[in-house]
Design an enzyme around this catalytic site. Structure first.
Site, PDB file in Angstrom:
ATOM      1  N   ASP A  22      53.379  21.126  -4.796  1.00  7.12           N
ATOM      2  CA  ASP A  22      53.415  22.547  -4.481  1.00  7.12           C
ATOM      3  C   ASP A  22      52.693  22.752  -3.141  1.00  7.12           C
ATOM      4  O   ASP A  22      51.931  21.895  -2.702  1.00  7.12           O
ATOM      5  CB  ASP A  22      52.696  23.285  -5.620  1.00  7.12           C
ATOM      6  N   ASP A  50      51.188  26.290  -1.536  1.00  8.49           N
ATOM      7  CA  ASP A  50      50.036  27.211  -1.531  1.00  8.49           C
ATOM      8  C   ASP A  50      49.081  26.915  -2.683  1.00  8.49           C
ATOM      9  O   ASP A  50      49.469  26.936  -3.851  1.00  8.49           O
ATOM     10  CB  ASP A  50      50.522  28.661  -1.626  1.00  8.49           C
TER      11      ASP A  50
END
Ligand SMILES: [Zn+2]
Length: 443
Positions: free
Chosen positions: A262, A264
């Site tokens: 991922d 953020d």
């Protein structure tokens, strides 16, 4: 159709003329660099075997007057390796491009071009297929590396057409994609006509640059292993990769393992949505974690939802700039992502400033697996031996939906995690570094 593809004649031109001055400590004064042994076998032999395994058996080796005897005595006509080898002798040094003129005097065929000092193991047919689909004059094999700041950078558009080459000698005052030229090419036979005399030319700076200008050069992005062994440090690193089996494992004809990450909160710090490059800072352990992945048999691939584009809070251009900044920060630390896939969509309509065509129920917004499937197609990834790491249960659910194992980072927003609270990760880690270290220990 397949018969047609296999019927295309493709020869290989290996440039084995240069001398390995920086490797004298290993080679002695007389050994040409392509004859340097990796795990007991000359680099050139590894290359020939790789070409043969990809179905390329007509091989032309360009040799210098000094390296000629050593190379010809070792390889002969190639029968021992299941190929046919012919030699072109450079009576004077012609740089990396000039030998094309000598080739053109004898052969009129499309060819692959490689430099004899590169240790590699790639799926050439995959590369050739890309070249043919693009109708390219020259396709260059490009990849991210751990030192983009002192490498020539290839600039490509979204269709992979090369639009520029930025020399390492230029001052770069912009964020750029970590895309460097490995030194392997597929070349249309018409390119041979470009040289009308036997002059000393640099293939990249003169010939490739010409076809970039014409708009007929393309960048083939791959995660396969291609490294030069031009310094003692690199030489020992490549030897150790050869011993561990990583070099052949990364050939894209074989199923790959990936660690999907991922963005953020996992790679970069997350306070607010990042809508400008200025707002992006890396997590303190992002580079170290990626370097560990880069040195392993796993690919590092970022998978991120960026609804900020659909909401009109940023543009695709600025999002690319944000990602280039991330690559540059990682590159300064010697780390890289093999690729990054983003979803710009968002399903809920009715907000001021939104981009209506992106406000759709797409198939790529996590926890849907559209982005992972695109990565799978590009890199021949086996989900069952891959991982998804993220700081939310949405990431965990994504990994589960694809059949990957998953890690939840405890730094994530607990409120956000209510949405997919059923999703159970394979394990929980306090940091990205802990997650990656654990995965690499488990193999
Ligand atoms: Zn989407």
């Amino acid at each position: 159709m397949l018969d047609h593809l296999h019927g295309v004649t493709m020869i290989a031109l290996i440039q084995a003329g240069g001398a390995g001055t920086r490797l004298k400590a290993i080679t002695g004064d007389t050994l040409p660099k392509p004859m340097v042994r990796i795990c007991g076998k000359p680099i050139l032999e590894w290359q020939i075997e790789n070409l043969r395994n990809s179905g390329i058996v007509e091989i032309i080796i360009v040799v210098s007057a000094t390296g000629k005897d050593i190379i010809e005595n070792y390889f002969g006509d190639g029968v021992r390796l299941g190929v046919r080898i012919r030699y072109i002798e450079e009576t004077e040094p012609l740089g990396t491009g000039g030998a094309l003129f000598l080739l053109g005097k004898r052969y009129r065929e499309d060819f692959v071009l490689l430099f004899g000092d590169l240790m590699l193991d790639i799926d050439w047919q995959r590369f050739i297929k890309f070249h043919n689909q693009k109708g390219a004059m020259i396709s260059a094999f490009v990849h991210p590396n751990g030192h983009p700041f002192d490498s020539d950078i290839i600039i490509a558009d979204k269709d992979n057409r090369i639009t520029g080459i930025d020399s390492k000698n230029n001052i770069r005052n912009y964020y750029y994609e970590n895309l460097t030229n490995a030194g392997l090419y597929v070349v249309n036979r018409k390119v041979i006509d470009y040289l009308t005399t036997a002059t000393k030319v640099d293939f990249e700076k003169v010939i490739l640059a010409h076809f970039v200008q014409e708009g007929s050069a393309y960048a083939y992005r791959s995660s396969e292993y291609v490294k030069d062994c031009g310094t003692p440090d690199r030489y020992y690193a490549v030897n150790s990769d050869c011993e561990s089996g990583i070099i052949s494992a990364k050939n894209l004809s074989k199923l790959q393992k990936a660690i999907f990450l991922d963005r953020d909160g996992t790679l970069n710090k997350f306070g607010d949505f990042v809508t400008k490059a200025d707002m992006l800072t890396l997590q303190s352990d992002a580079s170290e974690s990626l370097k560990m992945i880069n040195a392993s048999e796993f690919l590092a691939i970022c998978i991120t939802n960026q609804p900020v584009v659909a909401r009109g809070e940023t543009t695709i251009e600025e999002l690319n700039n944000i990602h280039n900044k991330m690559e540059d920060l990682l590159g300064k630390d010697g780390a890289y992502l093999n690729d990054l896939f983003y979803c710009p969509h968002h399903p809920d309509k009715g907000f001021p400033g939104e981009v209506p065509e992106l406000k759709i129920e797409c198939d790529c917004r996590k926890p849907k697996i559209g982005l992972l499937k695109r990565a799978q197609e590009r890199y021949n990834i086996d989900f069952a031996s891959s991982w998804m790491i993220g700081d939310t249960k949405q990431d965990v659910q994504t990994g589960i939906n694809a059949g990957c194992r998953t890690v939840l980072l405890t730094c994530g927003d607990p409120n956000y995690n209510k949405k997919y609270s059923e999703a159970q990760p394979t394990f929980v880690a306090n940091s990205l570094l802990e997650a990656v270290s654990t995965i690499l220990r488990m193999k």
